[in-house]
Write a protein that holds these residues in place. Structure first.
Motif, PDB file in Angstrom:
ATOM      1  N   GLU A 144      -1.742  -4.369   9.196  1.00 28.76           N
ATOM      2  CA  GLU A 144      -2.448  -4.620   8.019  1.00 28.76           C
ATOM      3  C   GLU A 144      -3.238  -3.454   7.299  1.00 28.76           C
ATOM      4  O   GLU A 144      -3.465  -2.473   8.082  1.00 28.76           O
ATOM      5  CB  GLU A 144      -3.562  -5.764   8.419  1.00 28.76           C
ATOM      6  CG  GLU A 144      -4.550  -5.314   9.275  1.00 28.76           C
ATOM      7  CD  GLU A 144      -4.546  -5.079  10.538  1.00 28.76           C
ATOM      8  OE1 GLU A 144      -3.329  -5.540  10.902  1.00 28.76           O
ATOM      9  OE2 GLU A 144      -5.415  -5.020  11.547  1.00 28.76           O
ATOM     10  N   THR A 145      -3.992  -3.630   6.097  1.00 31.77           N
ATOM     11  CA  THR A 145      -4.276  -2.724   5.388  1.00 31.77           C
ATOM     12  C   THR A 145      -5.782  -2.992   5.575  1.00 31.77           C
ATOM     13  O   THR A 145      -6.126  -3.837   5.066  1.00 31.77           O
ATOM     14  CB  THR A 145      -3.929  -2.507   3.951  1.00 31.77           C
ATOM     15  OG1 THR A 145      -2.524  -2.215   4.035  1.00 31.77           O
ATOM     16  CG2 THR A 145      -4.685  -1.395   3.229  1.00 31.77           C
ATOM     17  N   VAL A 146      -6.679  -1.904   5.900  1.00 30.09           N
ATOM     18  CA  VAL A 146      -8.021  -2.121   6.141  1.00 30.09           C
ATOM     19  C   VAL A 146      -8.969  -1.466   5.003  1.00 30.09           C
ATOM     20  O   VAL A 146      -9.899  -1.954   4.460  1.00 30.09           O
ATOM     21  CB  VAL A 146      -8.680  -1.651   7.573  1.00 30.09           C
ATOM     22  CG1 VAL A 146     -10.124  -1.605   7.650  1.00 30.09           C
ATOM     23  CG2 VAL A 146      -7.871  -2.411   8.615  1.00 30.09           C
ATOM     24  N   ILE A 147      -8.591  -0.186   4.780  1.00 33.96           N
ATOM     25  CA  ILE A 147      -9.301   0.650   3.809  1.00 33.96           C
ATOM     26  C   ILE A 147      -8.600   0.398   2.337  1.00 33.96           C
ATOM     27  O   ILE A 147      -7.526  -0.224   2.332  1.00 33.96           O
ATOM     28  CB  ILE A 147      -9.328   1.961   3.981  1.00 33.96           C
ATOM     29  CG1 ILE A 147      -7.789   2.544   4.026  1.00 33.96           C
ATOM     30  CG2 ILE A 147     -10.077   2.432   5.513  1.00 33.96           C
ATOM     31  CD1 ILE A 147      -7.637   4.054   4.483  1.00 33.96           C
ATOM     32  N   SER A 148      -9.408   0.539   1.506  1.00 34.46           N
ATOM     33  CA  SER A 148      -9.194   0.337  -0.148  1.00 34.46           C
ATOM     34  C   SER A 148      -8.044   1.542  -0.786  1.00 34.46           C
ATOM     35  O   SER A 148      -7.879   2.395   0.197  1.00 34.46           O
ATOM     36  CB  SER A 148     -10.140   0.515  -1.007  1.00 34.46           C
ATOM     37  OG  SER A 148     -10.899   1.493  -0.929  1.00 34.46           O
ATOM     38  N   ASP A 149      -7.316   1.374  -1.668  1.00 38.02           N
ATOM     39  CA  ASP A 149      -6.597   2.241  -2.346  1.00 38.02           C
ATOM     40  C   ASP A 149      -7.483   3.366  -2.760  1.00 38.02           C
ATOM     41  O   ASP A 149      -8.604   3.452  -2.878  1.00 38.02           O
ATOM     42  CB  ASP A 149      -6.166   1.630  -3.770  1.00 38.02           C
ATOM     43  CG  ASP A 149      -5.166   0.262  -3.326  1.00 38.02           C
ATOM     44  OD1 ASP A 149      -5.171  -0.529  -4.209  1.00 38.02           O
ATOM     45  OD2 ASP A 149      -4.572   0.295  -2.472  1.00 38.02           O
ATOM     46  N   GLU A 150      -6.692   4.563  -2.313  1.00 35.29           N
ATOM     47  CA  GLU A 150      -7.259   5.732  -2.809  1.00 35.29           C
ATOM     48  C   GLU A 150      -8.208   6.358  -1.666  1.00 35.29           C
ATOM     49  O   GLU A 150      -8.807   7.296  -1.797  1.00 35.29           O
ATOM     50  CB  GLU A 150      -7.626   6.029  -4.273  1.00 35.29           C
ATOM     51  CG  GLU A 150      -6.561   5.781  -5.186  1.00 35.29           C
ATOM     52  CD  GLU A 150      -6.973   5.975  -6.594  1.00 35.29           C
ATOM     53  OE1 GLU A 150      -6.451   5.669  -7.403  1.00 35.29           O
ATOM     54  OE2 GLU A 150      -8.459   6.490  -6.711  1.00 35.29           O
ATOM     55  N   GLU A 151      -8.391   5.438  -0.759  1.00 39.60           N
ATOM     56  CA  GLU A 151      -9.378   5.882   0.404  1.00 39.60           C
ATOM     57  C   GLU A 151      -8.640   6.581   1.612  1.00 39.60           C
ATOM     58  O   GLU A 151      -7.622   6.061   2.041  1.00 39.60           O
ATOM     59  CB  GLU A 151     -10.165   4.536   0.954  1.00 39.60           C
ATOM     60  CG  GLU A 151     -11.377   4.806   1.729  1.00 39.60           C
ATOM     61  CD  GLU A 151     -12.088   3.476   2.089  1.00 39.60           C
ATOM     62  OE1 GLU A 151     -11.798   2.432   1.605  1.00 39.60           O
ATOM     63  OE2 GLU A 151     -12.816   3.592   2.727  1.00 39.60           O
ATOM     64  N   VAL A 152      -9.012   7.597   1.889  1.00 41.55           N
ATOM     65  CA  VAL A 152      -8.580   8.358   2.846  1.00 41.55           C
ATOM     66  C   VAL A 152      -9.194   8.707   4.092  1.00 41.55           C
ATOM     67  O   VAL A 152     -10.545   9.367   4.062  1.00 41.55           O
ATOM     68  CB  VAL A 152      -8.117   9.732   2.254  1.00 41.55           C
ATOM     69  CG1 VAL A 152      -7.061  10.687   3.283  1.00 41.55           C
ATOM     70  CG2 VAL A 152      -7.157   9.495   1.026  1.00 41.55           C
TER      71      VAL A 152
END
Length: 687
Positions: A144-152
């Motif tokens: 799954e994806t936990v962090i938001s878009d463009e978050e590194v």
């Protein structure tokens, strides 16, 4: 009070072939072993106390390692990820990473974490976390994806809190920083917004954490040159809510604000931090230790060759890339106190050394009474002792020795050296010895006629030197073809590079017997040399079958035809040793020295053909000189003997396999349950 000790380079092999230096330095299965992951294709296991590599593994050409290798402390195996998704697991016995366990994952990995007491964790680039065992059970499971878009993800740390694993990772998005804390006992992921830095344009360049009772202390080194501390609660009041945490200024101006790269921060203990970067008053990079409790600089060390801005901390060692080589700098931090922070802490003295007290009661001195009749005599003694106290202290022998090296004759230097070696050793004895050797070699380079051989012999025999302390010593002995000094160095130095070891081997093989006869060489390793030869001659006269191999039996008649035609030469060669006793002692020093086969193999290719049939490194020598060994006539007898021996061993293994199969059949019969009222007779054919 804190101190940085003398550092040393782990290896002469340059690291950091990528733009950002090594990927990481992680703890190995044993306390003194560390995994170093280069930013290219290689993982190297080092033993720090020996300053030598224990193993090296590389992915094949075209692949690239994308996260640091770690040790699985539960199994003793090593784990690494290359090309972002391919996971490899291997152990010390494995040689080729391409042939070890492989698992291709469904998402890109940011980092693998492993600490004592729990299984390794895999952190994916999108913020999801998986245990290694669950991931290996289903490598292609959906992540799954936990962090938001463009978050590194910028930084991560794995540690234990009250015996429960906790993972924290920091992300960045458009200049804003966020902290995610995953607690695995409750499966709760908490998110915090970090308000880092006091200036609008400041950028956080390094993070480090430590755990206190109720808080996680997150320290950050900002581009304004200051260190900030942010306290994150271990048990948040509202775990599901995105909370904002405000940092406080901890240390001001520890590095230059103009430094945009090459800076790092790590927490050493509750009161000390190590900082890597240029200070305000210098342009060159430095390693420094600061006391956070009293906000004072404790110690610093200049790094003239520059660093990659990476700093790793394990135990009491700091690891960094100095120039292109991995450097280890041990350190000591005492319990924080105001006196220690100000550099006024009085260290306990050696009980054998009696310090002079500030106040002396002369009347209680031995041999003098307390009455007035001795008052005049006491005054004279007092005046004399005051004069004695005012005299300047005697120059230490080490200082006298170093001064004598610069200008005095060899004989006078030997006298000063004996004086120095006669006094009691101090904690810095080994560094002084190293400085003395470097001073002697430096004067030799300036004055070629100056040849302090006796002094160098005495210094080596102190048994405190190593190759890294005096790297020019063995080169000096090689230049002078001084095999006695080389033998002593090989017997005592634990960190000799393989290239130097092979250079010594060439000297020992090429030097003439006449020169060796006149040289004083330690013969302890071949003390029973004559007896061994005599025993060998007696043994050859008896026909004994050893390991299923009869030396007289020859199944390769065509190959042995030449040897049958010359029986006399064969007898003479088989009953004599190919080297003299002194040369054997030198070769034993080579064979007993510490070396790594991976780094030794390339240098063995330079050994001349006439010398490669007398060494015990037979497997490595065959690998390095296979074509030469097959072609030269001198190796025909060796190859024939090896052929016959291998053939006999194959025959033995074949017979053993037959016996093993028979034993297995017998074991099966013993395990079967039979009716006691009945019986049967079976015949087993073993052959």
């Amino acid at each position: 009070m804190a101190a940085l000790e003398e550092g040393f380079t782990l290896t002469a092999v340059p690291l950091g072939s990528g733009p950002d230096g090594p990927l990481g330095v992680e703890q190995g299965d044993k306390t003194d072993q560390f995994l170093v992951t280069d930013s290219g294709r290689t993982v190297i296991l080092y033993k720090v106390s020996d300053q030598k590599p224990l193993g090296s593994w590389s992915v094949k050409q075209g692949q690239i390692i994308t996260c640091p290798a770690v040790c699985n402390f539960q199994t003793g195996e090593y784990i690494v990820v290359h090309d972002n998704k391919v996971l490899r697991i291997w152990n010390n016995e494995d040689v080729n990473l391409d042939k070890v366990f492989k698992a291709t994952l469904s998402a890109e990995v940011y980092r693998i974490h492993s600490i004592q007491g729990t299984e390794p964790l895999v952190l994916f680039k999108e913020g999801a976390i998986r245990g290694l065992e669950a991931l290996l059970a289903e490598p292609q499971q959906k992540i799954e994806t936990v962090i938001s878009d463009e978050e590194v993800i910028k930084w991560t740390k794995f540690f234990m809190v009250f015996r429960h694993p906790v993972l924290i990772f920091i992300t960045e998005k458009h200049g804003n920083y966020f902290a995610y804390v995953q607690k695995f006992n409750s499966r709760i992921l908490s998110k915090y917004t970090l308000l880092l830095g006091q200036e609008e344009k400041s950028v956080t360049q390094s993070f480090s954490t430590s755990v206190h009772r109720k808080f996680i202390s997150l320290m950050s080194l900002s581009s304004d040159g200051c260190v900030y501390e942010t306290l994150i609660p271990v048990h948040p009041s509202d775990p599901e809510k995105n909370q904002r945490v405000v940092p406080s200024l901890l240390l001001k101006s520890v590095v230059s604000g103009n430094a945009r790269s090459g800076v790092a921060l790590t927490i050493l203990d509750q009161d000390h931090v190590a900082v890597l970067g240029p200070p305000l008053s210098a342009s060159k990079e430095c390693l420094s230790i600061w006391n956070t409790k009293f906000q004072t600089l404790q110690t610093s060390k200049e790094l003239p060759q520059g660093t990659s801005g990476q700093l790793w901390y394990h135990g009491e060692n700091l690891f960094m890339l100095h120039g292109k080589f991995l450097t280890v700098i041990p350190y000591k931090c005492e319990v924080s106190s105001l006196a220690g922070a100000l550099g006024k802490l009085k260290h306990s003295q050696d009980p054998d050394i009696h310090a002079m007290t500030h106040f002396v009661n002369w009347e209680t001195s031995q041999g003098y009474g307390l009455g007035a009749q001795n008052s005049e005599q006491s005054k004279r003694i007092l005046r004399r002792r005051k004069i004695e106290v005012s005299v300047q202290p005697e120059v230490p022998p080490s200082t006298q020795l170093l001064a004598a090296i610069q200008k005095d004759s060899e004989k006078h230097i030997e006298v000063e050296l004996r004086k120095f070696l006669a006094v009691k050793r101090t904690p810095d004895f080994h560094t002084i010895i190293g400085d003395v050797v470097i001073g002697l070699l430096g004067r030799y380079k300036a004055e070629p006629s100056f040849y302090p051989r006796n002094c160098l012999m005495q210094l080596i025999q102190t048994r405190v030197l190593s190759y890294s302390l005096c790297p020019g010593l063995m080169e000096f002995a090689l230049e002078k073809t001084d095999v006695q000094i080389l033998q002593l160095c090989l017997q005592q130095f634990p960190d000799i590079p393989e290239s130097v070891t092979c250079a010594c081997l060439k000297i020992f093989l090429s030097i003439g017997d006449d020169s060796l006869q006149e040289t004083d060489i330690n013969m302890e390793s071949v003390s029973d040399y004559t007896a061994t030869i005599q025993d060998g001659e007696i043994e050859q006269q008896t026909e004994i079958l050893q390991n299923g191999f009869n030396p007289e039996e020859d199944n390769c008649e065509n190959c042995a035809q030449e040897l049958i035609e010359k029986p006399q030469a064969a007898t003479e060669e088989s009953t004599s040793c190919p080297v003299t006793g002194k040369r054997a002692a030198l070769l034993n020093a080579i064979l007993h020295s510490a070396y790594s086969e991976t780094f030794l193999l390339p240098h063995l290719k330079d050994i001349p053909a006439q010398h490669i049939t007398i060494m015990d490194w037979i497997c490595l020598l065959l690998d390095a000189n296979f074509t030469v060994v097959v072609m030269i006539p001198e190796a025909k007898r060796l190859l024939l003997s090896l052929y016959k021996f291998v053939k006999s061993q194959i025959s033995i293994c074949s017979e053993l396999n037959k016996i093993e199969v028979s034993f297995r059949e017998l074991q099966k019969l013993n395990q079967e349950k039979t009716n006691r009222e009945l019986y049967s007779i079976e015949v087993l054919e073993l052959f």
